[in-house]
Scaffold this active site. Structure first.
Site, PDB file in Angstrom:
ATOM      1  N   SER A  99       4.007  23.850 -18.403  1.00 23.11           N
ATOM      2  CA  SER A  99       3.036  22.917 -17.816  1.00 23.11           C
ATOM      3  C   SER A  99       1.745  23.057 -18.600  1.00 23.11           C
ATOM      4  CB  SER A  99       2.785  23.313 -16.357  1.00 23.11           C
ATOM      5  OG  SER A  99       1.625  22.668 -15.850  1.00 23.11           O
ATOM      6  N   TYR A 127       1.090  29.097  -9.193  1.00 27.75           N
ATOM      7  CA  TYR A 127       1.684  28.194 -10.186  1.00 27.75           C
ATOM      8  C   TYR A 127       1.119  28.493 -11.581  1.00 27.75           C
ATOM      9  CZ  TYR A 127       3.366  23.632 -11.983  1.00 27.75           C
ATOM     10  OH  TYR A 127       3.998  22.639 -12.686  1.00 27.75           O
TER      11      TYR A 127
HETATM   12  P1  NAD Z   1      10.834  17.705  -8.720  1.00 27.84           P
HETATM   13  O1  NAD Z   1      10.330  18.155  -7.382  1.00 27.84           O
HETATM   14  O2  NAD Z   1      11.114  16.263  -8.954  1.00 27.84           O
HETATM   15  O3  NAD Z   1      12.138  18.517  -9.111  1.00 27.84           O
HETATM   16  C1  NAD Z   1      12.294  19.883  -8.817  1.00 27.84           C
HETATM   17  C2  NAD Z   1      13.768  20.221  -8.894  1.00 27.84           C
HETATM   18  O4  NAD Z   1      13.905  21.620  -8.579  1.00 27.84           O
HETATM   19  C3  NAD Z   1      14.641  19.463  -7.879  1.00 27.84           C
HETATM   20  O5  NAD Z   1      15.882  19.153  -8.491  1.00 27.84           O
HETATM   21  C4  NAD Z   1      14.838  20.502  -6.769  1.00 27.84           C
HETATM   22  O6  NAD Z   1      16.029  20.283  -5.997  1.00 27.84           O
HETATM   23  C5  NAD Z   1      14.940  21.751  -7.612  1.00 27.84           C
HETATM   24  N1  NAD Z   1      14.739  22.987  -6.850  1.00 27.84           N
HETATM   25  C6  NAD Z   1      13.775  23.278  -5.941  1.00 27.84           C
HETATM   26  N2  NAD Z   1      13.970  24.519  -5.448  1.00 27.84           N
HETATM   27  C7  NAD Z   1      15.067  25.025  -6.089  1.00 27.84           C
HETATM   28  C8  NAD Z   1      15.769  26.250  -6.029  1.00 27.84           C
HETATM   29  N3  NAD Z   1      15.372  27.239  -5.202  1.00 27.84           N
HETATM   30  N4  NAD Z   1      16.858  26.411  -6.812  1.00 27.84           N
HETATM   31  C9  NAD Z   1      17.279  25.424  -7.638  1.00 27.84           C
HETATM   32  N5  NAD Z   1      16.650  24.238  -7.744  1.00 27.84           N
HETATM   33  C10 NAD Z   1      15.559  24.044  -6.971  1.00 27.84           C
HETATM   34  O7  NAD Z   1       9.755  18.265  -9.750  1.00 27.84           O
HETATM   35  P2  NAD Z   1       9.400  17.926 -11.278  1.00 27.84           P
HETATM   36  O8  NAD Z   1       8.033  17.377 -11.296  1.00 27.84           O
HETATM   37  O9  NAD Z   1      10.489  17.184 -11.953  1.00 27.84           O
HETATM   38  O10 NAD Z   1       9.286  19.420 -11.846  1.00 27.84           O
HETATM   39  C11 NAD Z   1      10.200  19.998 -12.747  1.00 27.84           C
HETATM   40  C12 NAD Z   1       9.495  21.071 -13.541  1.00 27.84           C
HETATM   41  O11 NAD Z   1       8.449  20.475 -14.297  1.00 27.84           O
HETATM   42  C13 NAD Z   1       8.837  22.156 -12.678  1.00 27.84           C
HETATM   43  O12 NAD Z   1       9.030  23.417 -13.275  1.00 27.84           O
HETATM   44  C14 NAD Z   1       7.375  21.773 -12.715  1.00 27.84           C
HETATM   45  O13 NAD Z   1       6.533  22.872 -12.514  1.00 27.84           O
HETATM   46  C15 NAD Z   1       7.265  21.206 -14.112  1.00 27.84           C
HETATM   47  N6  NAD Z   1       6.117  20.342 -14.329  1.00 27.84           N
HETATM   48  C16 NAD Z   1       5.953  19.228 -13.577  1.00 27.84           C
HETATM   49  C17 NAD Z   1       4.836  18.441 -13.809  1.00 27.84           C
HETATM   50  C18 NAD Z   1       4.578  17.204 -13.012  1.00 27.84           C
HETATM   51  O14 NAD Z   1       3.474  16.682 -13.106  1.00 27.84           O
HETATM   52  N7  NAD Z   1       5.524  16.685 -12.262  1.00 27.84           N
HETATM   53  C19 NAD Z   1       3.898  18.790 -14.794  1.00 27.84           C
HETATM   54  C20 NAD Z   1       4.121  19.926 -15.544  1.00 27.84           C
HETATM   55  C21 NAD Z   1       5.231  20.702 -15.297  1.00 27.84           C
END
Ligand code: NAD
Length: 261
Positions: free
Chosen positions: A143, A156
């Site tokens: 991130s 985080y």
């Molecule tokens: P999202 O909420 O759409 O997806 C999260 C996924 O993790 C889902 O498939 C959920 O079922 C799964 N999950 C949750 N708890 C779990 C567990 N205990 N075991 C297995 N799977 C589990 O979120 P996203 O935005 O797609 O985030 C994905 C990654 O990207 C994360 O690591 C997040 O920190 C990172 N990220 C997101 C953003 C953003 O702005 N959305 C920015 C930077 C980094």
């Protein structure tokens, strides 16, 4: 089809960025294991669609990535079925927004387990498989918060800085083994993870929904646009190409200029 014959595990891929990465890998012929929680029928629809796209079997693992034994079992199932994985993406993640004095310890523990420790356990389990194949790609969705901080996101930001450290360390350990290790650092991507933190940010900062979107989230990004999951997936796919073999130990920003400031 640059990933034909390759097998990939993408954690947290029933939604958001992980699902977009799984789709990009399947479109290049990879056998993909998706993982995460959600409605069983919806997950099966996604799995079947990946299989049809790839022309290779797609799998679903319900492993809770907070549970090291479940992580090992997922890797064993993938190895038994495909001989892989050749590629992993440490992507599952959650968020909680609160000032440290109000931050619930159980939320802190969950974020460290899922956003950080899970990547260590999964990497530990797959390195021997990749070493034996003399090829591997270890990716993590870090991130912008692996490089910079925002208030009220202590757990985080700690976890994501940790992912950047894990990436650099393992890249050095496997540098001569044909394995690259990199993390991708998106800015704000419009997914359920971002949408779900809006109410807490409204509460923590006393703002309206529109103020959180425009003055907190997009305020950080000079482009004033959310990054898309597909843009992140395209970068992940590039890092799997043979041409990317010299990119290792890197933390690649895809954040609309956020961390250039
Ligand atoms: P999202 O909420 O759409 O997806 C999260 C996924 O993790 C889902 O498939 C959920 O079922 C799964 N999950 C949750 N708890 C779990 C567990 N205990 N075991 C297995 N799977 C589990 O979120 P996203 O935005 O797609 O985030 C994905 C990654 O990207 C994360 O690591 C997040 O920190 C990172 N990220 C997101 C953003 C953003 O702005 N959305 C920015 C930077 C980094």
């Amino acid at each position: 089809m640059i990933l034909k014959g390759k097998s990939a595990i993408v954690t947290g891929s029933t939604s958001g960025i992980g699902l977009a990465i799984a789709k990009a890998f399947a479109a290049e012929g990879a056998s993909v294991t998706i993982n995460g929680f959600g409605d069983a029928a919806a997950i099966e629809t996604e799995r079947a669609a990946l299989e049809a796209t790839a022309g290779a079997t797609a799998y679903y693992s319900n492993a809770d990535m907070m549970d090291p034994a479940a992580i090992e079992a997922m890797v064993k199932a993938c190895s038994d079925a495909t001989g892989g994985p050749d590629i992993i993406v440490n992507n599952a993640g959650i968020q909680h927004v609160a000032p440290i004095e109000d931050f619930p310890p159980d939320q802190y523990e969950k974020i460290i387990k899922l956003n950080l420790s899970a990547a260590w356990y999964l990497t530990r389990a797959v390195v021997p498989i990749m070493r034996a194949k003399k090829w591997g790609r270890i990716l993590s969705t870090a991130s912008a918060h692996s490089l910079t901080a925002s208030p009220n996101k202590s757990a985080y930001v700690m976890a994501k800085h940790g992912i950047a450290g894990l990436t650099k360390t393992i890249a050095l350990e496997v540098a001569t083994a044909g394995i690259t290790v990199n993390c991708i650092s998106p800015g704000y991507v419009w997914t359920p993870l971002v949408e779900n933190q809006i109410p807490d940010t409204m509460k923590a900062r006393g703002l309206t929904r529109e103020q959180v979107i425009n003055d907190v989230l997009l305020d950080a990004q000079p482009t004033k646009q959310f990054v898309t999951p597909e843009e992140v997936a395209a970068l992940a796919l590039y890092l799997c190409r043979d041409e990317a073999r010299s990119i290792t130990g890197a933390n690649l920003s895809i954040d609309g200029g956020w961390t250039a400031q």
